[in-house]
Design a protein around this motif. Structure first.
Motif, PDB file in Angstrom:
ATOM      1  N   ALA A   1       0.826  -1.210   0.000  1.00  0.00           N
ATOM      2  CA  ALA A   1       0.000   0.000   0.000  1.00  0.00           C
ATOM      3  C   ALA A   1       0.857   1.255   0.000  1.00  0.00           C
ATOM      4  O   ALA A   1       0.489   2.262  -0.611  1.00  0.00           O
ATOM      5  CB  ALA A   1      -0.912  -0.001   1.231  1.00  0.00           C
ATOM      6  N   GLU A   2       2.020   1.192   0.654  1.00  0.00           N
ATOM      7  CA  GLU A   2       2.875   2.375   0.743  1.00  0.00           C
ATOM      8  C   GLU A   2       3.828   2.490  -0.432  1.00  0.00           C
ATOM      9  O   GLU A   2       4.595   3.440  -0.516  1.00  0.00           O
ATOM     10  CB  GLU A   2       3.661   2.349   2.063  1.00  0.00           C
ATOM     11  CG  GLU A   2       2.788   2.599   3.276  1.00  0.00           C
ATOM     12  CD  GLU A   2       3.585   2.584   4.574  1.00  0.00           C
ATOM     13  OE1 GLU A   2       4.720   2.090   4.579  1.00  0.00           O
ATOM     14  OE2 GLU A   2       3.053   3.069   5.574  1.00  0.00           O
ATOM     15  N   GLY A   3       3.798   1.508  -1.319  1.00  0.00           N
ATOM     16  CA  GLY A   3       4.641   1.601  -2.496  1.00  0.00           C
ATOM     17  C   GLY A   3       6.041   1.054  -2.315  1.00  0.00           C
ATOM     18  O   GLY A   3       6.908   1.287  -3.160  1.00  0.00           O
TER      19      GLY A   3
ATOM     20  N   ALA B   1      13.275  -4.424  -4.130  1.00  0.00           N
ATOM     21  CA  ALA B   1      12.242  -3.505  -3.676  1.00  0.00           C
ATOM     22  C   ALA B   1      12.875  -2.182  -3.304  1.00  0.00           C
ATOM     23  O   ALA B   1      13.832  -2.127  -2.542  1.00  0.00           O
ATOM     24  CB  ALA B   1      11.523  -4.103  -2.473  1.00  0.00           C
ATOM     25  N   VAL B   2      12.345  -1.138  -3.859  1.00  0.00           N
ATOM     26  CA  VAL B   2      12.843   0.192  -3.522  1.00  0.00           C
ATOM     27  C   VAL B   2      11.633   1.071  -3.282  1.00  0.00           C
ATOM     28  O   VAL B   2      10.541   0.808  -3.757  1.00  0.00           O
ATOM     29  CB  VAL B   2      13.689   0.796  -4.665  1.00  0.00           C
ATOM     30  CG1 VAL B   2      14.992   0.056  -4.800  1.00  0.00           C
ATOM     31  CG2 VAL B   2      12.945   0.778  -5.978  1.00  0.00           C
ATOM     32  N   LYS B   3      11.861   2.126  -2.544  1.00  0.00           N
ATOM     33  CA  LYS B   3      10.819   3.102  -2.351  1.00  0.00           C
ATOM     34  C   LYS B   3      10.630   3.770  -3.700  1.00  0.00           C
ATOM     35  O   LYS B   3      11.510   4.447  -4.209  1.00  0.00           O
ATOM     36  CB  LYS B   3      11.267   4.113  -1.296  1.00  0.00           C
ATOM     37  CG  LYS B   3      10.203   5.076  -0.881  1.00  0.00           C
ATOM     38  CD  LYS B   3       9.287   4.466   0.155  1.00  0.00           C
ATOM     39  CE  LYS B   3       8.270   5.486   0.622  1.00  0.00           C
ATOM     40  NZ  LYS B   3       7.363   4.989   1.598  1.00  0.00           N
ATOM     41  N   SER B   4       9.478   3.532  -4.283  1.00  0.00           N
ATOM     42  CA  SER B   4       9.307   3.963  -5.659  1.00  0.00           C
ATOM     43  C   SER B   4       9.313   5.478  -5.777  1.00  0.00           C
ATOM     44  O   SER B   4       9.521   6.021  -6.836  1.00  0.00           O
ATOM     45  CB  SER B   4       8.002   3.416  -6.209  1.00  0.00           C
ATOM     46  OG  SER B   4       6.921   3.971  -5.488  1.00  0.00           O
TER      47      SER B   4
ATOM     48  N   LYS C   1       3.295   7.357  -5.609  1.00  0.00           N
ATOM     49  CA  LYS C   1       2.226   7.460  -4.637  1.00  0.00           C
ATOM     50  C   LYS C   1       1.830   6.108  -4.077  1.00  0.00           C
ATOM     51  O   LYS C   1       1.027   6.053  -3.176  1.00  0.00           O
ATOM     52  CB  LYS C   1       1.018   8.128  -5.279  1.00  0.00           C
ATOM     53  CG  LYS C   1       1.272   9.585  -5.595  1.00  0.00           C
ATOM     54  CD  LYS C   1      -0.007  10.353  -5.691  1.00  0.00           C
ATOM     55  CE  LYS C   1       0.291  11.832  -5.739  1.00  0.00           C
ATOM     56  NZ  LYS C   1      -0.895  12.639  -5.740  1.00  0.00           N
ATOM     57  N   GLY C   2       2.357   5.024  -4.607  1.00  0.00           N
ATOM     58  CA  GLY C   2       1.947   3.731  -4.099  1.00  0.00           C
ATOM     59  C   GLY C   2       0.517   3.466  -4.474  1.00  0.00           C
ATOM     60  O   GLY C   2      -0.056   4.108  -5.342  1.00  0.00           O
ATOM     61  N   PHE C   3      -0.057   2.518  -3.758  1.00  0.00           N
ATOM     62  CA  PHE C   3      -1.418   2.116  -4.018  1.00  0.00           C
ATOM     63  C   PHE C   3      -2.366   3.144  -3.426  1.00  0.00           C
ATOM     64  O   PHE C   3      -2.268   3.473  -2.253  1.00  0.00           O
ATOM     65  CB  PHE C   3      -1.633   0.745  -3.381  1.00  0.00           C
ATOM     66  CG  PHE C   3      -2.974   0.172  -3.641  1.00  0.00           C
ATOM     67  CD1 PHE C   3      -3.785  -0.215  -2.610  1.00  0.00           C
ATOM     68  CD2 PHE C   3      -3.422   0.016  -4.942  1.00  0.00           C
ATOM     69  CE1 PHE C   3      -5.017  -0.767  -2.863  1.00  0.00           C
ATOM     70  CE2 PHE C   3      -4.651  -0.544  -5.191  1.00  0.00           C
ATOM     71  CZ  PHE C   3      -5.457  -0.934  -4.148  1.00  0.00           C
ATOM     72  N   LEU C   4      -3.218   3.712  -4.221  1.00  0.00           N
ATOM     73  CA  LEU C   4      -4.200   4.690  -3.780  1.00  0.00           C
ATOM     74  C   LEU C   4      -3.560   5.933  -3.154  1.00  0.00           C
ATOM     75  O   LEU C   4      -4.163   6.609  -2.352  1.00  0.00           O
ATOM     76  CB  LEU C   4      -5.161   4.069  -2.752  1.00  0.00           C
ATOM     77  CG  LEU C   4      -5.989   2.875  -3.222  1.00  0.00           C
ATOM     78  CD1 LEU C   4      -6.771   2.296  -2.072  1.00  0.00           C
ATOM     79  CD2 LEU C   4      -6.928   3.285  -4.331  1.00  0.00           C
TER      80      LEU C   4
ATOM     81  N   ILE D   1      -1.186   6.049  -1.024  1.00  0.00           N
ATOM     82  CA  ILE D   1      -0.961   5.862   0.394  1.00  0.00           C
ATOM     83  C   ILE D   1       0.444   6.255   0.793  1.00  0.00           C
ATOM     84  O   ILE D   1       0.671   6.723   1.896  1.00  0.00           O
ATOM     85  CB  ILE D   1      -1.283   4.406   0.778  1.00  0.00           C
ATOM     86  CG1 ILE D   1      -2.800   4.212   0.777  1.00  0.00           C
ATOM     87  CG2 ILE D   1      -0.716   4.045   2.131  1.00  0.00           C
ATOM     88  CD1 ILE D   1      -3.214   2.789   0.994  1.00  0.00           C
ATOM     89  N   SER D   2       1.407   6.065  -0.100  1.00  0.00           N
ATOM     90  CA  SER D   2       2.770   6.368   0.296  1.00  0.00           C
ATOM     91  C   SER D   2       2.987   7.868   0.401  1.00  0.00           C
ATOM     92  O   SER D   2       3.987   8.310   0.927  1.00  0.00           O
ATOM     93  CB  SER D   2       3.769   5.776  -0.693  1.00  0.00           C
ATOM     94  OG  SER D   2       3.713   6.481  -1.911  1.00  0.00           O
TER      95      SER D   2
ATOM     96  N   VAL E   1      -1.209  11.178   4.318  1.00  0.00           N
ATOM     97  CA  VAL E   1      -2.356  10.368   4.695  1.00  0.00           C
ATOM     98  C   VAL E   1      -2.540  10.398   6.212  1.00  0.00           C
ATOM     99  O   VAL E   1      -3.578  10.820   6.715  1.00  0.00           O
ATOM    100  CB  VAL E   1      -2.196   8.925   4.180  1.00  0.00           C
ATOM    101  CG1 VAL E   1      -3.355   8.081   4.612  1.00  0.00           C
ATOM    102  CG2 VAL E   1      -2.120   8.925   2.669  1.00  0.00           C
ATOM    103  N   TRP E   2      -1.567   9.941   6.948  1.00  0.00           N
ATOM    104  CA  TRP E   2      -1.610  10.035   8.410  1.00  0.00           C
ATOM    105  C   TRP E   2      -0.418  10.877   8.845  1.00  0.00           C
ATOM    106  O   TRP E   2       0.693  10.655   8.390  1.00  0.00           O
ATOM    107  CB  TRP E   2      -1.533   8.650   9.061  1.00  0.00           C
ATOM    108  CG  TRP E   2      -2.824   7.896   9.012  1.00  0.00           C
ATOM    109  CD1 TRP E   2      -3.153   6.877   8.191  1.00  0.00           C
ATOM    110  CD2 TRP E   2      -3.972   8.110   9.844  1.00  0.00           C
ATOM    111  NE1 TRP E   2      -4.428   6.444   8.439  1.00  0.00           N
ATOM    112  CE2 TRP E   2      -4.957   7.175   9.454  1.00  0.00           C
ATOM    113  CE3 TRP E   2      -4.279   8.998  10.879  1.00  0.00           C
ATOM    114  CZ2 TRP E   2      -6.223   7.110  10.052  1.00  0.00           C
ATOM    115  CZ3 TRP E   2      -5.540   8.926  11.466  1.00  0.00           C
ATOM    116  CH2 TRP E   2      -6.479   7.992  11.060  1.00  0.00           C
TER     117      TRP E   2
END
Lengths: 74, 143
Positions: free
Chosen positions: A59-61, B62-65, B68-71, B73-74, B78-79
Motif C-alpha cells: 500500500a505504501e509503495g 524492492a525500492v521506495k518507488s 504514490k503507491g497504491f491509492l 498511500i505512500s 495520509v496520516w
C-alpha cells in the motif's frame, strides 16, 4: 438526560470517499495488527503480522519499480 | 532445387501481395510473407519496456518507488502527527478530512464532509498508528 447514541452503520468499501480511502486502509491494517497481538495461537499471530506488514508495504509503495509503475495512477 | 537469391526474395517481399495468393507450404517457389512493422502494439509487443523484465527474468529489488503507491498511500499526507492537541487522551495522529469521536473505549473515524462512519478503532490500534505516523520522540541528550 443522557442521549442514547444511535447505532452507526459502518460504510462499505464502495461507499468510502475517495479522498480518505488510503487512510482507512492504513487504519484497518493497524487494527488487524493490534488484534493479532491478542490471538491465542502464536503461529497465527506471526502469520497475521507478516501478512499485514506485507500489505502495508504494498500500500505504501515499497515494491519493485515495475509493480510500482502498475500501481501508480495513470 | 536451387534457393532463390536473397535479393530476389527481398524484392518480392516489398510487393504487396494479397493473402490468397501466398502459398504457406514454404517449398520451392513459395513466397515468403513480408513482415510489416507493427504499429501501436502494446500488449502484443514482446519488446516494450514494460515487458522486458518479464523476458529478462531479472529481479528488481524492492525500492521506495517515490511514487504514490497504491491509492496514494505512500504520500505522507495520509496520516500525520497532530501539531496541537487539546486532549492528550485523543489520538495524536490525524488524517485530512476526518476526525475522531470517542466511543466505546475506542474511537470512531468520521469523514468530515459527509459525516460517514468510516470505522471504529481501539486504543491499541491507535497506538500503532501513532507509533508509525506520529511525532517521533526525541531522545534525551546525555550531558
Amino acid at each position: 438526560m443522557a442521549r442514547k447514541s444511535a447505532e452507526r452503520k459502518i460504510v462499505e468499501a464502495k461507499d468510502i470517499p475517495l479522498d480518505v480511502i488510503g487512510a482507512v486502509v492504513l487504519a484497518d491494517l493497524a487494527q488487524i495488527e493490534a488484534d493479532a497481538a491478542t490471538h491465542p495461537d502464536q503461529f497465527a499471530r506471526d502469520r497475521i503480522i507478516k501478512a499485514v506488514t506485507r500489505l502495508r508495504d504494498i500500500a505504501e509503495g515499497n515494491v519493485s519499480v515495475d509493480l510500482a509503475r502498475e500501481l501508480a495512477p495513470a | 532445387m536451387t534457393a532463390a537469391p536473397v535479393a530476389q526474395i527481398q524484392a518480392q517481399e516489398l510487393e504487396p501481395t494479397p493473402g490468397a495468393e501466398v502459398l504457406m507450404t514454404g517449398t520451392d517457389g513459395a513466397r515468403v510473407l513480408p513482415f510489416r512493422a507493427l504499429e501501436n502494439t502494446r500488449s502484443e509487443s514482446a519488446f516494450s519496456p514494460a515487458s522486458e523484465s518479464a523476458f529478462t527474468g531479472s529481479f528488481t529489488p524492492a525500492v521506495k518507488s517515490g511514487g504514490k503507491g497504491f491509492l496514494g498511500i505512500s504520500d505522507s499526507r495520509v496520516w500525520k502527527p497532530k501539531l496541537y492537541s487539546r486532549n492528550p487522551d485523543f489520538p495524536q495522529v490525524s488524517t485530512p478530512g476526518c476526525f475522531f469521536v470517542q466511543h466505546s473505549g475506542g474511537f470512531q473515524l468520521i469523514h468530515r464532509a459527509t459525516l460517514k462512519y468510516l470505522g471504529h478503532y481501539t486504543k491499541s490500534s491507535i497506538a500503532l498508528l501513532e507509533e508509525k505516523y506520529g511525532k517521533k520522540k526525541r531522545r534525551a541528550k546525555n550531558r
